[in-house]
Design a protein around this motif. Structure first.
Motif, PDB file in Angstrom:
ATOM      1  N   CYS A 155       0.957  -1.086  -0.156  1.00 34.76           N
ATOM      2  CA  CYS A 155      -0.013   0.123   0.038  1.00 34.76           C
ATOM      3  C   CYS A 155       1.011   1.336   0.102  1.00 34.76           C
ATOM      4  CB  CYS A 155      -1.000   0.172   1.172  1.00 34.76           C
ATOM      5  SG  CYS A 155      -0.146  -0.137   2.617  1.00 34.76           S
ATOM      6  N   TRP A 156       0.268   2.398  -0.542  1.00 37.00           N
ATOM      7  CA  TRP A 156       0.863   3.645  -0.470  1.00 37.00           C
ATOM      8  C   TRP A 156       2.166   3.757  -1.271  1.00 37.00           C
ATOM      9  CZ3 TRP A 156       0.466   3.076   5.558  1.00 37.00           C
ATOM     10  CH2 TRP A 156      -0.867   3.447   5.713  1.00 37.00           C
ATOM     11  N   SER A 198      -5.376   2.767  -7.699  1.00 36.65           N
ATOM     12  CA  SER A 198      -5.113   4.063  -6.692  1.00 36.65           C
ATOM     13  C   SER A 198      -6.278   4.263  -6.067  1.00 36.65           C
ATOM     14  CB  SER A 198      -4.637   5.108  -7.785  1.00 36.65           C
ATOM     15  OG  SER A 198      -3.309   4.549  -8.396  1.00 36.65           O
ATOM     16  N   TYR A 200      -6.839   5.812  -3.164  1.00 33.72           N
ATOM     17  CA  TYR A 200      -6.645   6.809  -2.418  1.00 33.72           C
ATOM     18  C   TYR A 200      -6.938   8.273  -2.338  1.00 33.72           C
ATOM     19  CZ  TYR A 200      -3.603   3.034  -0.751  1.00 33.72           C
ATOM     20  OH  TYR A 200      -3.053   1.774  -0.658  1.00 33.72           O
ATOM     21  N   LYS A 202      -6.273  11.731  -1.117  1.00 29.86           N
ATOM     22  CA  LYS A 202      -5.258  12.237  -0.186  1.00 29.86           C
ATOM     23  C   LYS A 202      -5.287  13.739   0.294  1.00 29.86           C
ATOM     24  CE  LYS A 202      -2.035  11.042  -2.905  1.00 29.86           C
ATOM     25  NZ  LYS A 202      -0.679  11.160  -3.637  1.00 29.86           N
ATOM     26  N   THR A 210      -0.261   7.495  -6.065  1.00 28.47           N
ATOM     27  CA  THR A 210      -0.227   6.624  -4.862  1.00 28.47           C
ATOM     28  C   THR A 210      -1.029   5.121  -5.061  1.00 28.47           C
ATOM     29  OG1 THR A 210       0.151   8.429  -3.371  1.00 28.47           O
ATOM     30  CG2 THR A 210      -0.123   6.288  -2.247  1.00 28.47           C
ATOM     31  N   GLU A 212      -2.216   1.048  -4.552  1.00 26.64           N
ATOM     32  CA  GLU A 212      -2.270  -0.352  -3.933  1.00 26.64           C
ATOM     33  C   GLU A 212      -1.731  -1.412  -4.903  1.00 26.64           C
ATOM     34  OE1 GLU A 212      -5.560  -1.313  -0.914  1.00 26.64           O
ATOM     35  OE2 GLU A 212      -6.028  -2.191  -2.878  1.00 26.64           O
TER      36      GLU A 212
END
Length: 380
Positions: A155-156, A198, A200, A202, A210, A212
């Motif tokens: 992740c990230w 992706s 996320y 943020k 970013t 996964e």
């Protein structure tokens, strides 16, 4: 040691600054608002040789040093935190491990396209249950008949959705002392069983991709093992030490951009019949901001110089990353305070910088982890 930039390093700094201010800065607000990865900026950076800046020419790079690279990260981050983060990750995490630990064949096949700017790379370390505790990696690589089967989740991970290859860490066996042996594997992103998303939303650096990663029986040949299978953990610790220099440089760049705006605004804004820059309260803020930025910059340059000289630099990299990241948050916050209500508005860009810089205290090892690293280096 003298931290005055050489003529060549100064030329690189000027070139990158001119490019970043002309091509990257004008799009920073849009990139943030739309959470858009600026592919066109990376294409141009590739053409300028920036994606291979610290990589030798024999592998498609520009043959620069770590100091030149840190200067470039600062200037790109000064223009746009999102672009700066993705640039730093592409070079420090996506390309550098292959240069430092890869076989000649791996360098020719995987490093050259990255250094030439024809592809991006990524580094898959963090997992849902293994962040600061990288030794707690749960992704597994099982060897059978000349191949590794990799299963797990990351992740990230920065840049993965736009990368050609991802270096993935995974448990590959047990050491004699019973602890997990962690190896690093070069995984092409188009291999079967490799899913990249992706998901996320943020707070900051929203234009930096970013992702996964899910690896479901991903099969890679034994020749894709990166470096010494017995020393994978130490290899990525060295990679993170280098990455901390670039995150520190990025933090300096974001802080410098916030300071520049605060200084300019303080000379334009009038209250009680005079520029607010004439008030001691504002002068003290600006003085502290300028001092801390310069101290952080010098620490970054020292760590980069030590790395170039092949001297131990882990402690200094943590010094730089810890101080620069926390400094940048303070500077951006003070810059917003100097702007008053205008600083809270998107159009003045300070609020974006404050959101962007918070990640510098988290990524590449949190501030708490940096203090642990420093204490260990002190022999505590």
């Amino acid at each position: 040691m003298n931290f005055e930039l050489t003529k060549e390093q100064q030329m690189i700094k000027t070139m990158v600054r001119d490019f970043a201010q002309a091509e990257i800065a004008p799009k920073a607000q849009e990139v943030d608002k739309e959470a858009r990865f600026p592919e066109e900026s990376f294409e141009k950076m590739g053409e300028l040789g920036l994606l291979g800046l610290p990589i030798p020419e024999k592998y498609g790079g520009a043959g620069g040093d770590t100091v030149s690279y840190a200067v470039a990260v600062e200037e790109i981050g000064r223009a746009c935190g999102s672009t700066g983060l993705s640039y730093a990750a592409a070079v420090s995490l996506g390309a550098s491990p292959i240069y430092y630990f890869g076989t000649e064949k791996q360098k020719q096949e995987y490093l050259v396209p990255l250094a030439e700017g024809k592809a991006l790379g990524a580094f898959g370390l963090t997992e849902p249950n293994a962040g600061s505790d990288a030794g707690g990696t749960q992704t597994k690589a099982t060897y059978n008949n000349g191949e590794y089967s990799i299963n797990g989740e990351k992740c990230w991970i920065t840049n993965a959705s736009y990368a050609r290859t991802v270096i993935v860490t995974a448990v590959s066996g047990k050491k004699e002392d019973g602890r997990n042996r962690i190896g690093a594997f070069i995984v092409p992103t188009d291999v079967a069983g490799f899913t990249i998303t992706s998901p996320y939303e943020k707070m900051g650096v929203r234009g930096s991709n970013t992702s996964e990663l899910v690896l479901d029986n991903v099969q890679i040949p034994e020749e894709n093992v990166l470096g010494d299978p017995q020393r994978g953990f130490n290899q990525f610790l060295y990679t993170l030490d280098g990455g901390r220099i670039s995150i520190a440089a990025l933090a300096v760049g974001i802080a410098q951009a916030a300071f520049d705006r605060a200084l300019e605004y303080s000379k334009e804004r009038k209250q009680f019949g005079q520029q607010i820059s004439k008030f001691q309260a504002i002068q003290f803020k600006l003085a502290n901001m300028a001092m801390e930025i310069e101290l952080a910059r010098n620490m970054v340059l020292k760590a980069a110089w030590l790395k170039d000289e092949e001297k131990p630099f882990a402690k200094e990299a943590s010094f730089a990353k810890l101080f620069a990241s926390e400094m940048a948050t303070r500077v951006c916050n003070e810059a917003l305070q100097i702007h008053g209500g205008y600083g809270y508005m998107r159009e003045y860009e300070i609020e974006r910088m404050l959101r962007d810089t918070k990640l510098m205290e988290i990524g590449e090892g949190t501030s708490e982890i940096q203090r642990m690293v420093i204490a260990r280096q002190l022999g505590c």
